[in-house]
Write a protein that holds these residues in place. Structure first.
Motif, PDB file in Angstrom:
ATOM      1  N   LEU A   1      31.235  46.815  35.747  1.00  0.00           N
ATOM      2  CA  LEU A   1      30.947  46.681  37.169  1.00  0.00           C
ATOM      3  C   LEU A   1      32.238  46.602  37.971  1.00  0.00           C
ATOM      4  CD1 LEU A   1      28.008  44.115  37.461  1.00  0.00           C
ATOM      5  CD2 LEU A   1      27.936  46.545  37.996  1.00  0.00           C
ATOM      6  N   GLY A   2      32.217  47.164  39.164  1.00  0.00           N
ATOM      7  CA  GLY A   2      33.378  47.100  40.034  1.00  0.00           C
ATOM      8  C   GLY A   2      33.254  45.968  41.033  1.00  0.00           C
ATOM      9  N   SER A   3      34.121  45.976  42.022  1.00  0.00           N
ATOM     10  CA  SER A   3      34.128  44.934  43.044  1.00  0.00           C
ATOM     11  C   SER A   3      33.397  45.369  44.318  1.00  0.00           C
ATOM     12  CB  SER A   3      35.573  44.564  43.397  1.00  0.00           C
ATOM     13  OG  SER A   3      36.283  45.714  43.847  1.00  0.00           O
ATOM     14  N   ALA A   4      32.820  46.572  44.295  1.00  0.00           N
ATOM     15  CA  ALA A   4      32.100  47.056  45.470  1.00  0.00           C
ATOM     16  C   ALA A   4      30.910  46.140  45.756  1.00  0.00           C
ATOM     17  CB  ALA A   4      31.621  48.483  45.259  1.00  0.00           C
ATOM     18  N   MET A   5      30.501  46.099  47.020  1.00  0.00           N
ATOM     19  CA  MET A   5      29.409  45.217  47.406  1.00  0.00           C
ATOM     20  C   MET A   5      28.137  45.524  46.627  1.00  0.00           C
ATOM     21  SD  MET A   5      27.700  44.583  51.151  1.00  0.00           S
ATOM     22  CE  MET A   5      29.277  44.147  51.869  1.00  0.00           C
TER      23      MET A   5
ATOM     24  N   ASP B   1      27.839  46.676  43.652  1.00  0.00           N
ATOM     25  CA  ASP B   1      27.948  46.147  42.294  1.00  0.00           C
ATOM     26  C   ASP B   1      27.738  44.640  42.274  1.00  0.00           C
ATOM     27  OD1 ASP B   1      28.467  48.684  41.457  1.00  0.00           O
ATOM     28  OD2 ASP B   1      30.621  48.404  41.163  1.00  0.00           O
ATOM     29  N   GLN B   2      28.296  43.948  43.249  1.00  0.00           N
ATOM     30  CA  GLN B   2      28.149  42.496  43.304  1.00  0.00           C
ATOM     31  C   GLN B   2      26.706  42.088  43.601  1.00  0.00           C
ATOM     32  OE1 GLN B   2      30.672  40.193  42.487  1.00  0.00           O
ATOM     33  NE2 GLN B   2      31.387  42.179  41.723  1.00  0.00           N
ATOM     34  N   LEU B   3      26.045  42.842  44.468  1.00  0.00           N
ATOM     35  CA  LEU B   3      24.635  42.549  44.752  1.00  0.00           C
ATOM     36  C   LEU B   3      23.776  42.771  43.516  1.00  0.00           C
ATOM     37  CD1 LEU B   3      24.251  44.133  48.310  1.00  0.00           C
ATOM     38  CD2 LEU B   3      24.181  41.705  47.732  1.00  0.00           C
ATOM     39  N   SER B   4      24.100  43.803  42.758  1.00  0.00           N
ATOM     40  CA  SER B   4      23.358  44.049  41.517  1.00  0.00           C
ATOM     41  C   SER B   4      23.577  42.916  40.523  1.00  0.00           C
ATOM     42  CB  SER B   4      23.800  45.380  40.903  1.00  0.00           C
ATOM     43  OG  SER B   4      23.034  45.680  39.756  1.00  0.00           O
ATOM     44  N   LEU B   5      24.821  42.417  40.454  1.00  0.00           N
ATOM     45  CA  LEU B   5      25.116  41.293  39.570  1.00  0.00           C
ATOM     46  C   LEU B   5      24.322  40.058  39.990  1.00  0.00           C
ATOM     47  CD1 LEU B   5      26.723  39.924  37.334  1.00  0.00           C
ATOM     48  CD2 LEU B   5      28.583  39.575  38.979  1.00  0.00           C
ATOM     49  N   ALA B   6      24.241  39.814  41.293  1.00  0.00           N
ATOM     50  CA  ALA B   6      23.469  38.675  41.785  1.00  0.00           C
ATOM     51  C   ALA B   6      21.996  38.813  41.419  1.00  0.00           C
ATOM     52  CB  ALA B   6      23.620  38.553  43.303  1.00  0.00           C
ATOM     53  N   ALA B   7      21.471  40.041  41.526  1.00  0.00           N
ATOM     54  CA  ALA B   7      20.067  40.277  41.170  1.00  0.00           C
ATOM     55  C   ALA B   7      19.825  40.019  39.688  1.00  0.00           C
ATOM     56  CB  ALA B   7      19.671  41.704  41.533  1.00  0.00           C
ATOM     57  N   ILE B   8      20.787  40.418  38.859  1.00  0.00           N
ATOM     58  CA  ILE B   8      20.679  40.159  37.420  1.00  0.00           C
ATOM     59  C   ILE B   8      20.638  38.650  37.165  1.00  0.00           C
ATOM     60  CG2 ILE B   8      21.914  40.305  35.229  1.00  0.00           C
ATOM     61  CD1 ILE B   8      20.749  42.944  35.867  1.00  0.00           C
ATOM     62  N   ASN B   9      21.520  37.916  37.830  1.00  0.00           N
ATOM     63  CA  ASN B   9      21.542  36.458  37.655  1.00  0.00           C
ATOM     64  C   ASN B   9      20.230  35.829  38.101  1.00  0.00           C
ATOM     65  OD1 ASN B   9      24.143  36.139  36.562  1.00  0.00           O
ATOM     66  ND2 ASN B   9      25.092  36.299  38.584  1.00  0.00           N
ATOM     67  N   PHE B  10      19.672  36.323  39.199  1.00  0.00           N
ATOM     68  CA  PHE B  10      18.398  35.792  39.679  1.00  0.00           C
ATOM     69  C   PHE B  10      17.296  36.046  38.662  1.00  0.00           C
ATOM     70  CE2 PHE B  10      14.372  35.926  41.901  1.00  0.00           C
ATOM     71  CZ  PHE B  10      14.444  34.827  42.738  1.00  0.00           C
TER      72      PHE B  10
ATOM     73  N   ILE C   1      23.800  32.500  43.696  1.00  0.00           N
ATOM     74  CA  ILE C   1      24.234  31.924  44.973  1.00  0.00           C
ATOM     75  C   ILE C   1      25.739  32.088  45.149  1.00  0.00           C
ATOM     76  CG2 ILE C   1      24.520  29.745  46.229  1.00  0.00           C
ATOM     77  CD1 ILE C   1      21.788  28.911  45.041  1.00  0.00           C
ATOM     78  N   ASP C   2      26.487  31.877  44.079  1.00  0.00           N
ATOM     79  CA  ASP C   2      27.940  32.020  44.156  1.00  0.00           C
ATOM     80  C   ASP C   2      28.336  33.438  44.553  1.00  0.00           C
ATOM     81  OD1 ASP C   2      28.164  29.378  43.424  1.00  0.00           O
ATOM     82  OD2 ASP C   2      28.569  29.803  41.305  1.00  0.00           O
ATOM     83  N   VAL C   3      27.640  34.427  43.993  1.00  0.00           N
ATOM     84  CA  VAL C   3      27.929  35.824  44.350  1.00  0.00           C
ATOM     85  C   VAL C   3      27.610  36.073  45.815  1.00  0.00           C
ATOM     86  CG1 VAL C   3      27.346  38.246  43.915  1.00  0.00           C
ATOM     87  CG2 VAL C   3      27.562  36.657  41.999  1.00  0.00           C
ATOM     88  N   TYR C   4      26.427  35.638  46.245  1.00  0.00           N
ATOM     89  CA  TYR C   4      26.029  35.843  47.648  1.00  0.00           C
ATOM     90  C   TYR C   4      27.001  35.144  48.606  1.00  0.00           C
ATOM     91  CZ  TYR C   4      21.517  37.510  45.899  1.00  0.00           C
ATOM     92  OH  TYR C   4      20.518  38.222  45.278  1.00  0.00           O
ATOM     93  N   THR C   5      27.429  33.947  48.233  1.00  0.00           N
ATOM     94  CA  THR C   5      28.359  33.205  49.087  1.00  0.00           C
ATOM     95  C   THR C   5      29.677  33.956  49.237  1.00  0.00           C
ATOM     96  OG1 THR C   5      27.370  31.114  48.366  1.00  0.00           O
ATOM     97  CG2 THR C   5      29.531  30.994  49.409  1.00  0.00           C
ATOM     98  N   GLY C   6      30.161  34.529  48.122  1.00  0.00           N
ATOM     99  CA  GLY C   6      31.394  35.303  48.173  1.00  0.00           C
ATOM    100  C   GLY C   6      31.280  36.521  49.074  1.00  0.00           C
ATOM    101  N   ILE C   7      30.139  37.201  49.007  1.00  0.00           N
ATOM    102  CA  ILE C   7      29.935  38.373  49.863  1.00  0.00           C
ATOM    103  C   ILE C   7      29.871  37.971  51.330  1.00  0.00           C
ATOM    104  CG2 ILE C   7      28.339  40.248  50.441  1.00  0.00           C
ATOM    105  CD1 ILE C   7      27.494  40.298  47.506  1.00  0.00           C
ATOM    106  N   LEU C   8      29.144  36.882  51.619  1.00  0.00           N
ATOM    107  CA  LEU C   8      29.038  36.428  53.008  1.00  0.00           C
ATOM    108  C   LEU C   8      30.381  35.983  53.568  1.00  0.00           C
ATOM    109  CD1 LEU C   8      25.674  34.436  53.142  1.00  0.00           C
ATOM    110  CD2 LEU C   8      26.314  36.370  54.569  1.00  0.00           C
TER     111      LEU C   8
END
Length: 572
Positions: free
Chosen positions: A144-148, A150-159, A168-175
């Protein structure tokens, strides 16, 4: 006439499809006559090297995809892939459709033949998750890259894996880097709701609704948080926004949901709202609505099971449980509760073992996630294992959230009772305020606490207020035996006398005689106590009122002692 961008910006994908189909037909007619209109040439310029007709088809597929009509979107992609020199990325688009259609093996097979783009990596990570291919998940995760995206997909996987804090940590970083992405408030609210932090979830949804007050999904989530907070009787900070608004907003939950259902909704949101409306109306239409929603809303089956359990239709609940394998902690909890009830009601040790296993599984998960529900599950498993000290440890750690929850108070009180912490047990029993107070089990346990805490009069008064003859007799037996073992012989004598009156057996007479003798011994050791003298007189009368072959000797011994020690035991 509206342009394509107008439809897309207003999320009117059905309108966009109509426009695109019109343009497609017009193009086909123009091709036959050798003419192209101005709008078609504009599409050509936007498409670049791509065939103009293919561009229209791609937009149609995109609109079907956004409408969740994955079958139609897949058909368009399949049509385009049959053409010569079709873009390889179409394979990834088709695989995405198959993924949402839950055809994971098909999605995997198609995607493996497609270009290894960032979309491909995100897709394959999600496919691998659904197929439980842990090594492949880690492989794609590392790519996975650092693109938004990719990060949203990672957050979905964690959920999906119930790693809510990680999401939450991923979403907080994006916000933090992109404050305009306020829709992530809703995603974080879902996480906090799953973690049993309703006040945080409420604030996040409210924040989003201030900008988008007509969002159906956010409205539904807000109402769900309100409903869960009210029905679970979870304690929240009195100064929180949720606590301040819950009474007013809670009164309009049904009308708000009914108004929401009148809007044009995506099918998934409509199913969810219909499901929640059933709950808001106290499950009045559960049998009519929930069965048809089970294939669309996983919680529908769970709430139908709980509906049957709450009405003591344990076999019906068990029948629904046998038809599904739990995945989430909540599903394990519902199945554990059903197995527990079935095991208790029908004497099935096998189902009690299953219940204990499921409770323990959720509890072990809670050690990682540290959720409130998880600690309750751990306590339930330990309760079934009779490890009541550990039950107390778990329940005390979350007691602040359930100060008004009768079920929680009862469980903690029972654990205290089993550990002989009678003062704490009594304190928690008397805080119960609902219909449980009228049940025999509750009265029996509270009576035991009263006796052990040297307040047998309270137990006796509770028995006198019990109108059901069977329950009254059961309470008398608890009072008789507990008072006898606690050397409260006065009340033990009275209780055994009442029992013997309805069941004149040798065992009950011996109990009365032993209690009478115990009271006599207390008097003999402290004959100056007036209340003991008064009680002994009363018990002598009770024994004499129901003659027995051995009672004359007992009474004669007591009377002779009184005469010898100048203690008047004759009724005044």
């Amino acid at each position: 006439m509206p342009e394509l961008d107008d439809f897309l910006s207003s999320h009117d994908y059905e309108g966009a499809i109509s426009l695109l189909n019109h343009k497609l037909k017009a193009r086909q007619m123009d091709q036959e006559t050798g003419q192209l209109d101005k709008e078609a040439r504009q599409v050509d310029q936007e498409a670049g090297q791509m065939d103009q007709e293919e561009s229209l088809y791609l937009w149609i597929a995109h609109c079907y995809y956004r409408l969740r009509n994955y079958e139609e979107a897949a058909n368009v992609y399949l049509y385009l892939m049959q053409k010569t020199d079709a873009p390889g990325e179409l394979g990834n688009y088709l695989a995405c459709c198959k993924f949402h259609m839950k055809r994971y093996l098909e999605a995997k097979k198609i995607a493996e033949k497609s270009p290894k783009t960032p979309l491909h990596i995100r897709l394959m990570m999600n496919v691998s998750l659904r197929l439980n291919e842990e090594k492949r998940i880690l492989h794609y995760h590392s790519n996975l890259g650092s693109a938004m995206e990719d990060q949203l997909s990672l957050a979905a996987i964690n959920f999906y894996r119930m790693h809510y804090q990680d999401a939450i940590d991923v979403y907080t970083g994006i916000l933090r880097s992109t404050p305009t992405m306020i829709a992530l408030n809703v995603d974080m609210a879902l996480c906090y709701a799953k973690m049993d932090y309703p006040h945080v979830a409420y604030n996040l949804v409210k924040n989003y609704l201030r900008s988008y007050p007509d969002s159906p999904f956010a409205k539904n989530l807000l109402l769900s948080v309100l409903y869960r907070t009210i029905t679970s009787k979870t304690t929240v900070d009195d100064q929180s926004e949720l606590a301040l608004n819950i009474d007013q907003e809670g009164m309009t939950m049904v009308t708000d949901m009914e108004a929401l259902l009148k809007q044009k909704l995506y099918p998934e949101v409509e199913y969810l709202c219909k499901h929640n409306l059933v709950l808001f109306k106290n499950c009045e239409t559960a049998l009519q609505v929930l069965p048809s929603l089970m294939k669309h809303v996983p919680e529908a089956r769970l709430n139908l099971i709980l509906y049957h359990l709450n009405r003591n239709y344990v076999k019906d609940a068990m029948g629904l449980c046998r038809e599904f394998d739990p995945i989430t902690p909540h599903e394990f909890l519902v199945k554990a509760l059903t197995c527990l009830r079935f095991g208790q009601d029908y004497g099935s040790k096998e189902q009690l073992v299953v219940a204990e296993t499921f409770f323990r599984m959720v509890g072990e998960f809670a050690l990682v996630q540290d959720t409130i529900a998880g600690r309750q599950a751990s306590a339930a498993a330990l309760f079934l294992s009779s490890k009541f000290d550990d039950v107390i440890t778990y329940l005390e750690s979350i007691e602040m959230y359930f100060t008004k929850d009768d079920a929680f108070l009862l469980n903690l009180a029972q654990a205290y009772l089993m550990c002989k912490k009678y003062v704490l047990a009594e304190e928690h029993f008397i805080r119960v305020s609902g219909p449980e107070r009228d049940k025999l089990l509750y009265k029996s346990m509270l009576a035991r606490c009263y006796v052990k805490n040297k307040r047998p009069q309270k137990a006796w008064d509770m028995m006198l207020k019990t109108t059901n003859p069977t329950d009254r007799l059961s309470l008398l037996k608890v009072i008789a035996h507990d008072c006898y073992s606690s050397m409260e012989f006065y009340y033990a004598s009275k209780a055994f006398h009442e029992i013997e009156s309805s069941d004149p057996t040798t065992e009950n007479w011996n109990g009365k005689r032993g209690a009478c003798a115990g009271l006599f011994r207390q008097l003999a050791n402290d004959r100056q106590e007036k209340f003991l003298i008064d009680r002994m007189r009363e018990i002598i009368q009770l024994v004499a009122s129901k003659p027995h072959s051995n009672c004359e000797f007992l009474l004669k011994v007591i009377q002779m002692w009184g005469e010898t020690h100048n203690v008047n035991l004759t009724s005044i």
